[in-house]
Design a protein around this motif. Structure first.
Motif, PDB file in Angstrom:
ATOM      1  N   VAL A   1       0.831  -1.204   0.000  1.00  0.00           N
ATOM      2  CA  VAL A   1       0.000   0.000   0.000  1.00  0.00           C
ATOM      3  C   VAL A   1       0.869   1.258   0.000  1.00  0.00           C
TER       4      VAL A   1
ATOM      5  N   LEU B   1      -7.664  -3.905   3.485  1.00  0.00           N
ATOM      6  CA  LEU B   1      -7.139  -4.876   2.529  1.00  0.00           C
ATOM      7  C   LEU B   1      -6.742  -6.173   3.250  1.00  0.00           C
TER       8      LEU B   1
ATOM      9  N   GLY C   1     -10.548   3.733  -0.598  1.00  0.00           N
ATOM     10  CA  GLY C   1      -9.573   2.872  -1.258  1.00  0.00           C
ATOM     11  C   GLY C   1     -10.156   2.107  -2.423  1.00  0.00           C
TER      12      GLY C   1
ATOM     13  N   TYR D   1      -8.011   0.421  -4.862  1.00  0.00           N
ATOM     14  CA  TYR D   1      -7.238  -0.732  -4.394  1.00  0.00           C
ATOM     15  C   TYR D   1      -8.019  -2.037  -4.444  1.00  0.00           C
TER      16      TYR D   1
ATOM     17  N   LEU E   1      -6.815  -5.372  -5.953  1.00  0.00           N
ATOM     18  CA  LEU E   1      -5.757  -6.111  -5.248  1.00  0.00           C
ATOM     19  C   LEU E   1      -6.319  -7.300  -4.488  1.00  0.00           C
TER      20      LEU E   1
ATOM     21  N   THR F   1      -1.862  -8.614  -0.218  1.00  0.00           N
ATOM     22  CA  THR F   1      -2.343  -7.638   0.769  1.00  0.00           C
ATOM     23  C   THR F   1      -2.295  -8.173   2.194  1.00  0.00           C
TER      24      THR F   1
END
Lengths: 372, 372
Positions: free
Chosen positions: B170, B192, B205, B208, B211, B259
Motif C-alpha cells: 500500500v 485490505l 480505497g 485498491y 488487489l 495484501t
C-alpha cells in the motif's frame, strides 16, 4: 544517559555468541548421546509450572530464588523452573507412574534463578541429567556415577574427580551405634557439615568428632571410617561405596567426605559431587533419593544433574570448521551434494561478498572446493 | 479436593514424554544441521532480558503477552522472551556490530507467552530461525525461503506450501500510482488485510479493490497483480517475487496474497508464510525487515522463524530404536564398544529386571547381541 554497552543485559545473564554457541550445541548433543546410549529416554517438561509443584518436591530449591508470577488463566502462582529434577520426579509419579521400573529418564534444558549469588552470579544455566526411577541400590548408584563421568568426558571435561558422601550418616549412626537425642540430630549434622569441631562438641556430638577426619582420598578415608565404625552400623554403606569405587576404576580420581551435607539435603544413603580440571566449583551432583508426592507416591530413585556451562566457556573457539564459499552463479545441486557430505557453505548474495572476510576456508570452482 | 490429573500443569503447558521428547531432539538437531550447513552461526541469547529491549525492537510482540517481573538486582522490569528474532537483532546491533556482513545467525530455543489465545492455547513453543543481517535483496530473500523449506523438510514436513506477500504494497502504491491521503493509508492497509471490500471503498480505497482478487496460485496471482500495476510502480517487486519463485522451483507449492499484513507489520518489501501437510496453521514466517536500535543502528535484514512443535506432535513414535539388554555380570568393555557403534544399552540392576518389559529388542550374550 545510559551506558549502552554495560546496560544491554541484566546482571547474571549473557548472550552466547559464535563460536561458543556452536560449542554449547556440540556439548549438549554429546551429553545427550551418552545418556541415550545408556538407555535413558529424554523427557521435556515445560519452563513454567505451578509454584507449588516446583517447591513442594524433593529438590533443595528455595522459593525466594524463583521467578514467580500470577497465572492470568488460573490465578494461581506459577514459577520458572530452577531445577529440572523436581519436574522429572513429578513426571515419574504421574504421567509415567505405570511405566516399567527401573525407569531411566534424561533431560537437558535451561533453568533460571531470580537472582544469582556471590559465588555464582549467573541466573541462567544449562542443566543436563539422568534419573533411574524405582531403584536406589549400589548397582544404580554405580551406573549413575559412571554415566555422569562419561557424559562430562563427552562434553570435554578432563581430569575428573568424584567426591562421595553419605548424606544420612548421622541418622544411621544416631539410631544405635552413637546414640543422640532426636533434638540434637539436626545440630550435629549441621556442625559436621560445617566442619566445626568446637560447636560439634558443644552440641553433644563429641562421639562424632573422628568423622571429621575420615576424609580425603577414597581408600585412606574409607579405612578411617571403617575404623571408627566399631559396631559396623555403616558396614553395608561402606561395602556399597567400595563397589561403586571399583566400578569407576581409574576413570576418575575418588575422594570421600562422609559428613558433607550441603547440596544433599534430600539424598538418602549415597551422594556424589563431580569436578574437572580447570573448572572452579562443582560441575554437578547426584545420589540416591526418594520421589514422593502429595498423592501418596513414594519411590526410590538415583540420578545426577550436571551444569556444563563452565566447560563450554573454557573451550572457546575449538570448534572452528571448514567453510565453503559459493560464488554467484554456482551450481545449486553441486552445493547441496557437498552439504550432504558435511560441508558448511556460504552463498554469495552479491558481488561485494568476500570469501575470506566471511570466514570461508574454501571456494567452489565448478564442482570442486578449492582451498583459499 | 483437587483433580490431580487435570491439575498437574497450568493450561497451555505440557510435558513432552518418551518417545516424543526424543523426536523433538531429533527434529531440533536436523533443523540446526540444515542451518549450519548453509553457513548460519548459532547464537544463544538468555531466556530473560530487560522488558524494554524485548518490546522496543522490530518484532510484533505485545507487551501484555509477556511474563514480566521486577529484577531484584536492577529494580528494572525484566521479561521472558516471546520471540528470539528481537534478541538476534539486538546481538547484531551490539555484540556483533563489527562482524562482517552479510552476517548469518541462527537460533533455536523455547519462547514463552503469559497466556495463550483461542486459536493457539500453547504458552510455550520451540522457535528455530535464521537471519541474514546486512542484506535484504532478492538473493537474500531467495536463500531465506529455500533454507526455511529445507529445514522444515529435515524436520519431517511434507507437501510444503509457501504464501508470498508484499508487506509495504500500500505504501508503495500510495506514493504515486494510486495516490491516497497519508491519513487514509493505515485504514486502507487494514481493510485490505481484512479483505473487507465494503469498508475499503468507504475508506477511499476503491482504486485498491482489484488487489483483493490478485490472490491464489503464484503464477496466476502475479499475472493479475501485474495487470493492475499499469504504472509499473511494483515492477521491481514483481520481478523479485518471480526470481524467488524460480529459486524455489518445485520444492514447494507457491501462492501469493499481496495484501496480507497480519504477522508482517515489521517486514519491508517481502514476506512469506510457510505451511505443511497435516499441520493446522502456519509453521513459520519470514521476510525482509530492518534492524534498528535506540543507539542509531539501522540495517537491512532477511530471515525467518519456524515453530516446529506441531510436526513433533504428529510424528509420535516414529523414532523407535533397537535396545540392547545387558544382563548382570556382562562385560562392561564389550558394552562400551557396542555403544560406540550406535547401540543403546539398558543394564540390569538386579535379577528382577526384565529385558522385554524394559523395551529391549536384543540381549547381550557374551560379546554378541541376540535378538529377543
Amino acid at each position: 544517559m545510559q551506558d549502552m554497552t554495560h546496560d544491554l543485559l541484566p546482571e547474571g545473564l549473557s548472550d552466547r555468541l559464535p563460536p561458543l554457541a556452536a560449542e554449547a550445541m556440540r556439548v549438549t548433543r554429546a551429553m545427550n548421546d551418552v545418556l541415550a546410549g545408556h538407555g535413558y529416554d529424554p523427557v521435556q517438561p515445560p519452563m513454567v509450572e505451578f509454584e507449588r509443584s516446583l517447591a513442594s518436591r524433593m529438590a533443595g530449591t528455595e522459593r525466594r530464588r524463583m521467578v514467580r508470577f500470577v497465572d492470568p488463566a488460573s490465578l494461581r502462582t506459577l514459577a520458572l523452573r530452577t531445577d529440572m529434577t523436581v519436574q522429572v520426579g513429578r513426571i515419574a509419579a504421574t504421567g509415567l507412574k505405570d511405566a516399567p521400573r527401573p525407569l531411566r529418564l534424561s533431560y537437558a534444558g535451561q533453568v533460571l534463578l531470580l537472582k544469582g549469588d556471590g559465588l555464582e552470579p549467573e541466573r541462567e544455566r544449562l542443566q543436563v541429567g539422568a534419573e533411574i526411577v524405582g531403584n536406589d541400590t549400589v548397582a544404580a548408584a554405580s551406573e549413575s556415577v559412571v554415566v555422569a563421568i562419561e557424559a562430562l568426558k563427552a562434553a570435554g571435561a578432563t581430569d575428573i574427580s568424584v567426591d562421595f558422601t553419605l548424606p544420612d550418616l548421622v541418622d544411621t549412626l544416631a539410631a544405635e551405634a552413637l546414640p543422640l537425642p532426636t533434638a540434637a540430630i539436626p545440630t550435629v549434622r549441621r556442625e559436621l557439615d560445617a566442619k566445626d569441631a568446637g560447636s560439634l562438641v558443644a552440641a553433644g556430638g563429641a562421639a562424632y568428632l573422628p568423622l571429621l577426619y575420615a576424609t580425603g582420598p577414597f581408600d585412606s578415608a574409607i579405612a578411617k571410617l571403617a575404623a571408627i565404625d566399631a559396631s559396623e552400623a555403616l558396614a553395608t554403606r561402606l561395602e556399597g561405596l567400595k563397589q561403586i569405587a571399583a566400578r569407576i576404576g581409574d576413570s576418575a580420581r575418588l575422594t570421600l567426605d562422609p559428613t558433607e551435607r550441603h547440596g544433599f539435603e534430600y539424598q538418602s544413603w549415597f551422594g556424589f559431587t563431580i569436578y574437572a580440571a580447570g573448572v572452579r566449583g562443582a560441575l554437578g551432583r547426584g545420589g540416591t533419593y526418594r520421589i514422593t508426592s502429595e498423592g501418596g507416591h513414594d519411590e526410590a530413585a538415583t540420578g545426577f544433574s550436571l551444569y556444563p556451562d563452565p566447560l563450554i566457556a573454557r573451550s572457546a573457539g575449538s570448534a572452528s570448521k571448514d567453510r565453503l564459499f559459493l560464488p554467484l552463479g554456482h551450481d545449486a545441486a553441486v552445493a547441496a551434494r557437498l552439504r550432504m557430505i558435511g560441508w558448511h557453505t556460504v552463498a554469495a548474495l552479491d558481488e561485494s561478498d568476500d570469501a575470506a572476510k566471511l570466514g570461508c576456508t574454501h571456494v567452489l570452482h565448478g564442482a570442486e572446493p578449492h582451498k583459499l
